[in-house]
Design a protein around this motif. Structure first.
Motif, PDB file in Angstrom:
ATOM      1  N   PRO A 196       0.797  -1.351  -0.113  1.00 48.19           N
ATOM      2  CA  PRO A 196      -0.129  -0.002   0.049  1.00 48.19           C
ATOM      3  C   PRO A 196       0.960   1.391   0.018  1.00 48.19           C
ATOM      4  O   PRO A 196       1.737   1.417   0.525  1.00 48.19           O
ATOM      5  N   VAL A 197       0.485   2.266  -0.706  1.00 45.96           N
ATOM      6  CA  VAL A 197       1.149   3.569  -0.697  1.00 45.96           C
ATOM      7  C   VAL A 197       0.902   4.041   0.822  1.00 45.96           C
ATOM      8  O   VAL A 197      -0.187   3.833   1.348  1.00 45.96           O
ATOM      9  N   ILE A 198       2.003   4.636   1.385  1.00 43.97           N
ATOM     10  CA  ILE A 198       1.866   5.410   2.783  1.00 43.97           C
ATOM     11  C   ILE A 198       2.425   6.759   2.573  1.00 43.97           C
ATOM     12  O   ILE A 198       2.815   7.184   1.508  1.00 43.97           O
ATOM     13  N   HIS A 199       2.363   7.393   3.939  1.00 43.71           N
ATOM     14  CA  HIS A 199       2.797   8.845   3.514  1.00 43.71           C
ATOM     15  C   HIS A 199       1.937   9.879   2.824  1.00 43.71           C
ATOM     16  O   HIS A 199       2.213  10.463   2.103  1.00 43.71           O
ATOM     17  N   VAL A 200       0.672   9.415   2.769  1.00 45.37           N
ATOM     18  CA  VAL A 200      -0.187  10.163   1.835  1.00 45.37           C
ATOM     19  C   VAL A 200      -1.401  10.693   2.928  1.00 45.37           C
ATOM     20  O   VAL A 200      -1.840  10.126   3.685  1.00 45.37           O
ATOM     21  N   SER A 201      -1.470  11.873   2.758  1.00 50.84           N
ATOM     22  CA  SER A 201      -2.587  12.795   3.539  1.00 50.84           C
ATOM     23  C   SER A 201      -3.793  12.201   3.126  1.00 50.84           C
ATOM     24  O   SER A 201      -4.176  12.077   2.084  1.00 50.84           O
ATOM     25  N   TRP A 202      -4.911  12.841   4.054  1.00 46.69           N
ATOM     26  CA  TRP A 202      -6.155  12.772   3.512  1.00 46.69           C
ATOM     27  C   TRP A 202      -6.569  13.559   2.022  1.00 46.69           C
ATOM     28  O   TRP A 202      -7.300  12.983   1.266  1.00 46.69           O
ATOM     29  N   ARG A 203      -5.904  14.987   1.821  1.00 42.36           N
ATOM     30  CA  ARG A 203      -6.025  15.587   0.671  1.00 42.36           C
ATOM     31  C   ARG A 203      -5.323  14.842  -0.455  1.00 42.36           C
ATOM     32  O   ARG A 203      -5.976  14.831  -1.646  1.00 42.36           O
ATOM     33  N   ASP A 204      -4.267  14.203  -0.329  1.00 45.08           N
ATOM     34  CA  ASP A 204      -3.688  13.214  -1.366  1.00 45.08           C
ATOM     35  C   ASP A 204      -4.624  12.324  -1.760  1.00 45.08           C
ATOM     36  O   ASP A 204      -4.707  12.046  -2.980  1.00 45.08           O
ATOM     37  N   ALA A 205      -5.287  11.560  -0.756  1.00 48.09           N
ATOM     38  CA  ALA A 205      -6.125  10.584  -1.240  1.00 48.09           C
ATOM     39  C   ALA A 205      -7.335  10.986  -1.953  1.00 48.09           C
ATOM     40  O   ALA A 205      -7.888  10.287  -2.774  1.00 48.09           O
ATOM     41  N   VAL A 206      -7.934  11.900  -1.668  1.00 48.85           N
ATOM     42  CA  VAL A 206      -8.975  12.533  -2.001  1.00 48.85           C
ATOM     43  C   VAL A 206      -8.421  12.867  -3.629  1.00 48.85           C
ATOM     44  O   VAL A 206      -9.266  12.662  -4.648  1.00 48.85           O
ATOM     45  N   ALA A 207      -7.287  13.345  -3.844  1.00 54.18           N
ATOM     46  CA  ALA A 207      -6.912  13.768  -5.096  1.00 54.18           C
ATOM     47  C   ALA A 207      -6.743  12.535  -6.095  1.00 54.18           C
ATOM     48  O   ALA A 207      -7.268  12.566  -7.322  1.00 54.18           O
ATOM     49  N   TYR A 208      -6.229  11.586  -5.553  1.00 52.99           N
ATOM     50  CA  TYR A 208      -6.176  10.464  -6.173  1.00 52.99           C
ATOM     51  C   TYR A 208      -7.508   9.669  -6.496  1.00 52.99           C
ATOM     52  O   TYR A 208      -7.625   9.382  -7.952  1.00 52.99           O
ATOM     53  N   CYS A 209      -8.342   9.778  -5.573  1.00 53.00           N
ATOM     54  CA  CYS A 209      -9.760   8.973  -5.784  1.00 53.00           C
ATOM     55  C   CYS A 209     -10.357   9.926  -7.095  1.00 53.00           C
ATOM     56  O   CYS A 209     -11.023   9.507  -7.808  1.00 53.00           O
ATOM     57  N   LYS A 210     -10.296  11.161  -6.931  1.00 50.08           N
ATOM     58  CA  LYS A 210     -11.054  12.258  -7.732  1.00 50.08           C
ATOM     59  C   LYS A 210     -10.481  11.726  -9.300  1.00 50.08           C
ATOM     60  O   LYS A 210     -11.126  11.939 -10.261  1.00 50.08           O
ATOM     61  N   TRP A 211      -9.122  11.619  -9.269  1.00 57.89           N
ATOM     62  CA  TRP A 211      -8.305  11.192 -10.808  1.00 57.89           C
ATOM     63  C   TRP A 211      -9.025  10.144 -11.177  1.00 57.89           C
ATOM     64  O   TRP A 211      -9.495   9.839 -12.447  1.00 57.89           O
ATOM     65  N   ARG A 212      -9.290   8.950 -10.343  1.00 59.38           N
ATOM     66  CA  ARG A 212     -10.129   7.823 -10.705  1.00 59.38           C
ATOM     67  C   ARG A 212     -11.617   8.149 -10.985  1.00 59.38           C
ATOM     68  O   ARG A 212     -12.322   7.075 -11.220  1.00 59.38           O
ATOM     69  N   LYS A 213     -12.233   9.339 -10.899  1.00 57.94           N
ATOM     70  CA  LYS A 213     -13.600   9.385 -10.881  1.00 57.94           C
ATOM     71  C   LYS A 213     -14.298   8.913  -9.763  1.00 57.94           C
ATOM     72  O   LYS A 213     -15.471   8.256  -9.935  1.00 57.94           O
ATOM     73  N   MET A 214     -13.856   8.695  -8.592  1.00 58.10           N
ATOM     74  CA  MET A 214     -14.301   7.972  -7.368  1.00 58.10           C
ATOM     75  C   MET A 214     -14.211   9.020  -6.069  1.00 58.10           C
ATOM     76  O   MET A 214     -13.897  10.156  -6.263  1.00 58.10           O
ATOM     77  N   ARG A 215     -14.227   8.525  -5.018  1.00 53.82           N
ATOM     78  CA  ARG A 215     -14.216   9.207  -3.735  1.00 53.82           C
ATOM     79  C   ARG A 215     -13.725   8.337  -2.765  1.00 53.82           C
ATOM     80  O   ARG A 215     -13.618   6.943  -2.808  1.00 53.82           O
ATOM     81  N   LEU A 216     -13.493   8.965  -1.490  1.00 53.22           N
ATOM     82  CA  LEU A 216     -13.201   8.025  -0.541  1.00 53.22           C
ATOM     83  C   LEU A 216     -14.640   7.834   0.206  1.00 53.22           C
ATOM     84  O   LEU A 216     -15.591   8.171  -0.028  1.00 53.22           O
ATOM     85  N   PRO A 217     -14.426   6.253   0.833  1.00 55.00           N
ATOM     86  CA  PRO A 217     -15.798   5.919   1.507  1.00 55.00           C
ATOM     87  C   PRO A 217     -16.082   6.487   2.646  1.00 55.00           C
ATOM     88  O   PRO A 217     -15.398   7.294   3.284  1.00 55.00           O
ATOM     89  N   THR A 218     -17.299   6.796   2.758  1.00 53.29           N
ATOM     90  CA  THR A 218     -17.864   7.237   4.137  1.00 53.29           C
ATOM     91  C   THR A 218     -17.494   6.588   5.265  1.00 53.29           C
ATOM     92  O   THR A 218     -17.227   5.041   5.146  1.00 53.29           O
ATOM     93  N   GLU A 219     -17.501   6.927   6.339  1.00 50.74           N
ATOM     94  CA  GLU A 219     -17.271   5.752   7.656  1.00 50.74           C
ATOM     95  C   GLU A 219     -17.966   4.577   7.793  1.00 50.74           C
ATOM     96  O   GLU A 219     -17.768   3.568   7.906  1.00 50.74           O
ATOM     97  N   ALA A 220     -19.297   5.052   7.489  1.00 45.33           N
ATOM     98  CA  ALA A 220     -20.651   4.010   7.379  1.00 45.33           C
ATOM     99  C   ALA A 220     -20.378   3.094   6.499  1.00 45.33           C
ATOM    100  O   ALA A 220     -20.505   2.102   6.717  1.00 45.33           O
ATOM    101  N   GLU A 221     -20.099   3.515   5.077  1.00 51.18           N
ATOM    102  CA  GLU A 221     -19.737   2.570   4.298  1.00 51.18           C
ATOM    103  C   GLU A 221     -18.650   1.665   4.352  1.00 51.18           C
ATOM    104  O   GLU A 221     -18.705   0.424   4.210  1.00 51.18           O
ATOM    105  N   TRP A 222     -17.627   2.149   4.893  1.00 57.07           N
ATOM    106  CA  TRP A 222     -16.386   1.578   5.103  1.00 57.07           C
ATOM    107  C   TRP A 222     -16.633   0.519   6.213  1.00 57.07           C
ATOM    108  O   TRP A 222     -16.351  -0.690   6.046  1.00 57.07           O
ATOM    109  N   GLU A 223     -17.291   0.708   7.403  1.00 61.98           N
ATOM    110  CA  GLU A 223     -17.625  -0.141   8.376  1.00 61.98           C
ATOM    111  C   GLU A 223     -18.627  -1.352   7.995  1.00 61.98           C
ATOM    112  O   GLU A 223     -18.477  -2.489   8.045  1.00 61.98           O
ATOM    113  N   VAL A 224     -19.794  -0.951   7.046  1.00 62.74           N
ATOM    114  CA  VAL A 224     -20.502  -1.885   6.543  1.00 62.74           C
ATOM    115  C   VAL A 224     -19.664  -2.813   5.778  1.00 62.74           C
ATOM    116  O   VAL A 224     -19.935  -3.951   5.947  1.00 62.74           O
ATOM    117  N   ALA A 225     -18.816  -2.417   5.094  1.00 67.57           N
ATOM    118  CA  ALA A 225     -18.067  -2.954   4.063  1.00 67.57           C
ATOM    119  C   ALA A 225     -17.025  -4.122   4.800  1.00 67.57           C
ATOM    120  O   ALA A 225     -16.888  -5.359   4.608  1.00 67.57           O
TER     121      ALA A 225
END
Length: 356
Positions: A196-225
């Motif tokens: 896994p890529v490490i040393h990435v901030s929340w903003r870095d993660a948001v930027a990557y997911c946006k590039w993939r036309k995606m997003r970060l999961p919500t906490e509820a989604e993450w826990e359900v999964a």
């Protein structure tokens, strides 16, 4: 903005130096953020040219990363993501281990169908993003990140002994540490392309997911999964840590922080496809690295702390152990500031199932 940032560090340091102690029941992961750095970091920051950008600059970077209209390889959702069924679920727990983490009480929630990455985002996948966009992570802009002492030699630890987190002295702020150089200058990703890529901030993660036309999961989604369709189980596979006497996740074995017996086969991160953990075909949803979610830790941060809010992270990491950081349970949670990065912090992406 530079002065403001350093003032925020100083205020946090004053609180820490007045006696905040994370204690034996915490690995200090939540403390490894840029507002709780060791006091000497101020000297380094003031004595060297700053490469940091303002919050506004970072937001502009995120906003203006255009999702690629034609992907080099169209993603096969069945191969890379799991469809998590929507419905009414219960998250949280009425048997909190860490009351301060707000694990309890249980909550009834509803989620719609959504897709979630089967795997944490790997170094190889993150490199594709960087190569396509020229993106620079916040750790690269700040010039440092937090590294666990077990990956540093004695000379490096001596040189950086004044750049440790108060109360969690096994975390060192290391110059040159970032996603591409996980242990600082001179280290690289050889053999860790599928980790896994490490040393990435929340903003870095948001930027990557946006590039993939995606997003970060919500906490509820993450826990359900994470729960994999099971009701109120501790782990994605059930309540027993080692069914069939097998290791099901990458966490710490032994005495923390000096003695990891590596009984699960790993001192640090493991490949993103190493541990298959539940019926939703998810790997390393607990253990390995903490994973950012979209949620604010405290909704009041929108007004009280708009410049660098705390965000929820889930899943625990390779540094967790039941005796001090029992946070590799589905209901467990922790937080870091949006600009924080560390050697055990990563993410995976989600997307709406309703999207064409």
């Amino acid at each position: 903005m530079l002065v403001s940032f350093h003032n925020s560090i100083l205020l946090s340091l004053c609180v820490l130096l007045l006696g905040v102690n994370f204690g034996a029941a915490d690995c200090g992961c939540g403390a490894a953020n840029r507002e709780k750095a060791a006091e000497k970091y101020l000297e380094r920051a003031n004595s060297e040219p700053s490469t940091e950008e303002s919050h506004d600059d970072i937001e502009e970077t995120i906003i203006h990363i255009t999702p690629r209209s034609v992907r080099p390889q169209e993603e096969d959702l069945e191969a890379t993501m799991s469809l998590i069924p929507g419905g009414d679920y219960t998250i949280g727990t009425n048997k909190a281990v860490f009351e301060a983490d707000l694990e309890s009480p249980e909550k009834k929630i509803h989620v719609d169908n959504f897709y979630l990455d089967k795997y944490e985002v790997s170094n190889e996948k993150f490199r594709e993003f960087v190569d396509a966009t020229g993106y620079k992570t916040e750790a690269e802009k700040f010039g440092d990140s937090f590294v666990f002492e077990g990956f540093l030699d004695d000379a490096t630890k001596e040189e950086n002994k004044d750049f440790r987190v108060v109360g969690a002295e096994w975390w060192y702020k290391i110059k040159g540490a970032n996603w591409e150089h996980p242990e600082g200058e001179g280290s690289d990703l050889t053999g860790r392309e599928n980790h896994p890529v490490i040393h990435v901030s929340w903003r870095d993660a948001v930027a990557y997911c946006k590039w993939r036309k995606m997003r970060l999961p919500t906490e509820a989604e993450w826990e359900v999964a994470c729960r994999g369709g099971k009701k109120q189980r501790l782990f994605p596979w059930g309540d027993k840590l080692m069914p069939q006497d097998k290791h099901w996740l990458n966490i710490w074995q032994g005495e923390f922080p000096q003695g990891n017996s590596k009984e699960d086969g790993f001192m640090g991160t493991c490949p993103v496809d190493q541990f298959h953990q539940n019926s939703y075909d998810l790997f390393n949803i607990v253990g390995n690295v903490w994973e950012w979610t979209a949620d604010l830790w405290n909704p009041e941060d929108v007004e009280k702390k708009p410049e660098n809010r705390n965000r929820v992270k889930k899943g625990g990491s390779y540094l967790c152990h039941k005796s001090y950081c029992y946070r590799y349970r589905c209901a467990a949670r922790s937080q870091n500031t949006e600009d924080s990065s560390a050697g055990n912090l990563g993410f995976r992406c989600a997307r709406d199932a309703s999207r064409e």
